[in-house]
Structures are given as structure tokens and as C-alpha cells.
Enzyme design. Structure first.
Site, short mmCIF file in Angstrom:
data_model
loop_
_atom_site.label_atom_id
_atom_site.label_comp_id
_atom_site.label_asym_id
_atom_site.label_seq_id
_atom_site.Cartn_x
_atom_site.Cartn_y
_atom_site.Cartn_z
N LYS A 1 -9.76 -16.98 -1.79
CA LYS A 1 -9.91 -16.34 -0.48
C LYS A 1 -11.34 -16.48 0.03
O LYS A 1 -11.58 -16.80 1.20
CB LYS A 1 -9.53 -14.86 -0.56
CG LYS A 1 -9.69 -14.11 0.75
CD LYS A 1 -9.51 -12.62 0.59
CE LYS A 1 -8.08 -12.25 0.27
NZ LYS A 1 -7.89 -10.77 0.25
N THR B 1 -4.42 0.12 -1.50
CA THR B 1 -3.87 1.31 -2.16
C THR B 1 -2.35 1.33 -1.95
O THR B 1 -1.82 2.20 -1.25
CB THR B 1 -4.49 2.61 -1.60
OG1 THR B 1 -4.34 2.64 -0.17
CG2 THR B 1 -5.97 2.69 -1.94
N GLU C 1 -2.71 -2.98 13.57
CA GLU C 1 -2.59 -4.43 13.44
C GLU C 1 -2.23 -5.02 14.80
O GLU C 1 -1.35 -4.52 15.49
CB GLU C 1 -1.53 -4.78 12.39
CG GLU C 1 -1.95 -4.38 10.98
CD GLU C 1 -1.00 -4.90 9.92
OE1 GLU C 1 -0.59 -6.07 10.00
OE2 GLU C 1 -0.67 -4.12 9.00
N ASN D 1 -1.20 9.49 10.42
CA ASN D 1 -0.13 8.50 10.28
C ASN D 1 1.23 9.16 10.14
O ASN D 1 2.24 8.67 10.67
CB ASN D 1 -0.40 7.60 9.08
CG ASN D 1 -1.35 6.46 9.43
OD1 ASN D 1 -1.73 6.29 10.59
ND2 ASN D 1 -1.73 5.69 8.44
N CYS E 1 1.03 0.58 6.61
CA CYS E 1 0.49 1.95 6.59
C CYS E 1 1.55 3.04 6.56
O CYS E 1 1.61 3.83 5.61
CB CYS E 1 -0.43 2.15 7.79
SG CYS E 1 -1.93 1.16 7.75
#
Length: 447
Positions: free
Chosen positions: A35, A86, A155, A211, A263
Site C-alpha cells: 500500500k 476497528t 464516504e 451514528n 460505520c
């Protein structure tokens, strides 16, 4: 300022590039040498509008660098951000903090002088305390202040969200960190973006609570959509009617096949587990998770019903695979469960997505990939719109119908008007709308 970002994934790369664009000296660290090598060549591993140019400009200006060498990058930094993954832990749904803990230990071994260590990753309440403990245990002489600074990036609009945020949440217990964190965000602070300083545990909970609330809002309107179908009401008009109430707001009230992404699914589940661990059950969030999971596969059954109860041996064209437009992210995308339900019922799937087909190939087996929307429709007995990419908003319906085996259109995002599709010869099915009423809200909205 000298900033080091541990993790060059979605959050780390976007945040690092934006900080560099503010004029800071930023080093992004990642253990994945492939990467880092790709980033060094200017190859961006994710699709995010504008990110390739932002990275290229700041690399050229010498403000942004990439490396696999953590120790020198940390030793030279004033502020070190932890922006590692996570994910939901396999088996129990808790957030997997192993990457955060490993990063904390690696950082501790490399610290030099007073440093602010910031958790940018989404982490459960109390994680900052554990990071602080790991650093102290690994390096008793370390002089650090551990801060929580959750990200609120959408996003597809991450750069805009970072540079023009609704708020910047900074949770700290050591007041020495306040001045440095204010300097990190100085360009935004000068533009009057609100800096909200809180306790560290409060900041960690703000991210999860935000969220979870948005996920509940999506799930709420989806259940109202089902009721609208049973009663002859129009969910778009209901959403507009309640969204004009400033206490409610209009965002996240678009009925559809359920939420997905990197998310909402993992964060709602992690918050449920946190509530259980603290003997403070979150019943509304538990119901949200359950209803959303059930809804995705139910959308597959909706397609089957639209074709008279059977899709065995039939071809279904799918438009859109990613969980939302303007991203290549397939994580927890509704399309996965919908396609699996259709495959289980014996259907052949032919799909197209502008950016998500590469990732889809690693997640969904046994489907054919089309070159565009019209190719996906060719020979199909039904066309299903799952993700509302702009490319799908103005399709030539006569051209579609001419290539299809049967003119059925299931619109899971309410992009089209019933009368337009029926005029083109389609049997049209949408979400939470009945009869000609599905046109009325479009006309009102256009005023």
C-alpha cells in the site's frame, strides 16, 4: 506542526491529506508495504472523489509522505493520530481493538519528548484509558497526553466533511493537549468551525451515539415506508412533512433497502455490546440492528414477489452494488443480502456498478458483471435499482425495455416516477409509494 498518522486506510489517508493541505507536515504510516509503495507512486487504494488530486498536490509540495517505518515518524511528531481499523470482532460483535492496542504499544516505544496521542479510530467508551495504560506500561518514562478526536466523514464526501465540519470533537483529560489540538485545527477554527472540548469518554460516546441515531432514523423511515404501502400513503410525502420540522430535519429520511457501509453496522452493534457490558441496555439500538438486518433480505423477497412469486431460471439485472454512491465500499452493502436471496431462489444475476465491481468480486460468488446499465438489462426479466448512482437517474427506458426479456423494474431508491415507467411499458415497483401518489412529492420538491 509535525503530525504522524498511524494507518493509511480511509480515515488515515483522508485525514492526513487534509492536514497536509492545511500546511502541516504529515507522515502517514502503514505496515502494508504494498500500500505504501502504491501511495508513493500516486495510486490511491480507495475511491473517494478528489482524494487523488489532494494527495498528489501535497506530496508534490513536500507536506505529505508515506512510510512503513513507524519509529522515526513517531519520534519526530508533536501529535500522533491512531487511525487503524476497528472492525466487529468475530463471534461477539464487540469492536476489535487489537490494532489500536498494537499501535499504542508501538507508539510508546518510539516516543520522544511530550507528545499528544490521538485516537481517530472509532472506539468504545474507555478505549482512551486503555491506550494510556498501554503506553505507560510499555514506556514508563513516556510524556504523553491521550486524546479522543472522533471522525465524522461520509464516504463520497469525506474531503468536504473534513474541511467544512459541523463540529470538531476533542476529548481530553490533560489540559496540555488543548493548545496543540487547537493548533492542529487552527485553519478550521479561524473559519469558525466549532471546537467542542469534552472529557475523553464523552468524546468516544459522541461518535457512537451520533451514528446510532442516524441509523435509527433510516430504520424508522423504512418501517414507515412499509406502513405507507399497507395504508395507501406516500413515504416521500411523509418524510417531507416530518422533515420540515426543524426538530427532526430532512436528512436520512430516504426510504430504501437498509443501511450498510463501514460505520453504521459495526458501530450500532458495538454500542449495543457496550450497553450490555455496562448493564444499561439500549433497546432502541438493538431493535434498529435487528430490523435493518431483516430488511436487506426482505428486499430480495420483494423482487421475487414483483415477478409473480418465482425467479427460478430467470435473469435479474442489478444496478448498483456499493452501499451508497460515490464510493467503492461494499462492506455490509444491502446488495449482498439481496443478491444472495435471489440466488437462493434460483435467479441468475447480472450486475453493474461504476466503482464497486472489483470489491464485489471478492464478496459475492456466481454473478455476471456487465459493462454498463444497458448491458445489465440485456436479457433480464427484471431490473433492480439498489444504489442511486447519478448514472442511473436518467436511463433511456425505451432502450432498456427493448433489450429485456420482460419489462419489470424494481426501484429500491425511489429514483423514478411511476407514470414515466408505466408510459414506457414497465411494470414498476417502488418503496413506500402507491398509485400515482409517487409523483406528487417530486413535483412539490421541484418548486
Amino acid at each position: 506542526m509535525r503530525i504522524t498518522m498511524i494507518g493509511s486506510g480511509y480515515v488515515g489517508l483522508v485525514s492526513g491529506a487534509c492536514f497536509a493541505d492545511f500546511g502541516h507536515d504529515v507522515v502517514c504510516v502503514d505496515l502494508d508495504d504494498k500500500k505504501i509503495a502504491a501511495l508513493g507512486r500516486g495510486e490511491i487504494p480507495i475511491f473517494e472523489p478528489g482524494l487523488d488530486r489532494l494527495v498528489a498536490d501535497n506530496v508534490a509540495a513536500g507536506r505529505l509522505r508515506f512510510t512503513t517505518q513507524l519509529a522515526p515518524a513517531v519520534a519526530d511528531a508533536q501529535v500522533v493520530f491512531i487511525a487503524v481499523g476497528t472492525p466487529s470482532r468475530r463471534g461477539d460483535g464487540h469492536a476489535d481493538l487489537s490494532y489500536v492496542h498494537a499501535a499504542a504499544a508501538d507508539i510508546a516505544r518510539a516516543l520522544s519528548g511530550f507528545t499528544v496521542v490521538v485516537t481517530k479510530s472509532t472506539v468504545p467508551v474507555g478505549t482512551g484509558d486503555e491506550v494510556e495504560r498501554i503506553i505507560a506500561e510499555t514506556n514508563p518514562d513516556a510524556d504523553v497526553a491521550v486524546v479522543s478526536n472522533p471522525e465524522f466523514l461520509r464516504e463520497g464526501a469525506a474531503i468536504e466533511d473534513f474541511k467544512r465540519p459541523d463540529r470538531i470533537v476533542i476529548g481530553l483529560e490533560d489540559e496540555r493537549a488543548r493548545e496543540l489540538m487547537t493548533e492542529v485545527y487552527r485553519p478550521l477554527y479561524l473559519n469558525q468551525a466549532p471546537l467542542l472540548f469534552t472529557g475523553r469518554r464523552t468524546a468516544e460516546l459522541i461518535k457512537y451515539a451520533g451514528n446510532a441515531f442516524l441509523a435509527m432514523k433510516i430504520t424508522f423511515i423504512n418501517e414507515i415506508a412499509d406502513l405507507c404501502e399497507k395504508t395507501g400513503a406516500n413515504v416521500q410525502e411523509v418524510a417531507r412533512g416530518i422533515g420540515l420540522d426543524k426538530r427532526i430535519g430532512s436528512k436520512f429520511l430516504n426510504a430504501g433497502p437498509g443501511y450498510g457501509g463501514s460505520c453504521f453496522p459495526k458501530d450500532t452493534l458495538a454500542l449495543v455490546k457496550t450497553g450490555q457490558d455496562h448493564e444499561s441496555p439500549l433497546r432502541l439500538i438493538e431493535a434498529t440492528v435487528a430490523v435493518n438486518d431483516q430488511r436487506k433480505r426482505a428486499m430480495g423477497r420483494r423482487v421475487i414477489a414483483a415477478l409473480g412469486g418465482s425467479v427460478r431460471g430467470k435473469t435479474i439485472g442489478v444496478l448498483g452494488l456499493t452501499f451508497k454512491p460515490n464510493t467503492d465500499d461494499m462492506r455490509e452493502a444491502p446488495s449482498i443480502a439481496i443478491i444472495q436471496a435471489l440466488q437462493d431462489a434460483g435467479a441468475r444475476i447480472k450486475a453493474y456498478d461504476p466503482e464497486g465491481m472489483g470489491m464485489a468480486r471478492t464478496l459475492i460468488e456466481g454473478i455476471d458483471y456487465a459493462s454498463d446499465a444497458y448491458d445489465a438489462a440485456a436479457g433480464a426479466h427484471c431490473l433492480v435499482l439498489i444504489t442511486e448512482w447519478n448514472q442511473f437517474r436518467s436511463l433511456d427506458m425505451k432502450r432498456l425495455k427493448a433489450t429485456m426479456a420482460a419489462p419489470n423494474f424494481v426501484d429500491l431508491r425511489n429514483v423514478y416516477r411511476r407514470r414515466e415507467l408505466e408510459a414506457a411499458g414497465f411494470a414498476y415497483h417502488s418503496i413506500g409509494r402507491s398509485g400515482d401518489g409517487d409523483d406528487q412529492v417530486r413535483e412539490i420538491a421541484a418548486e
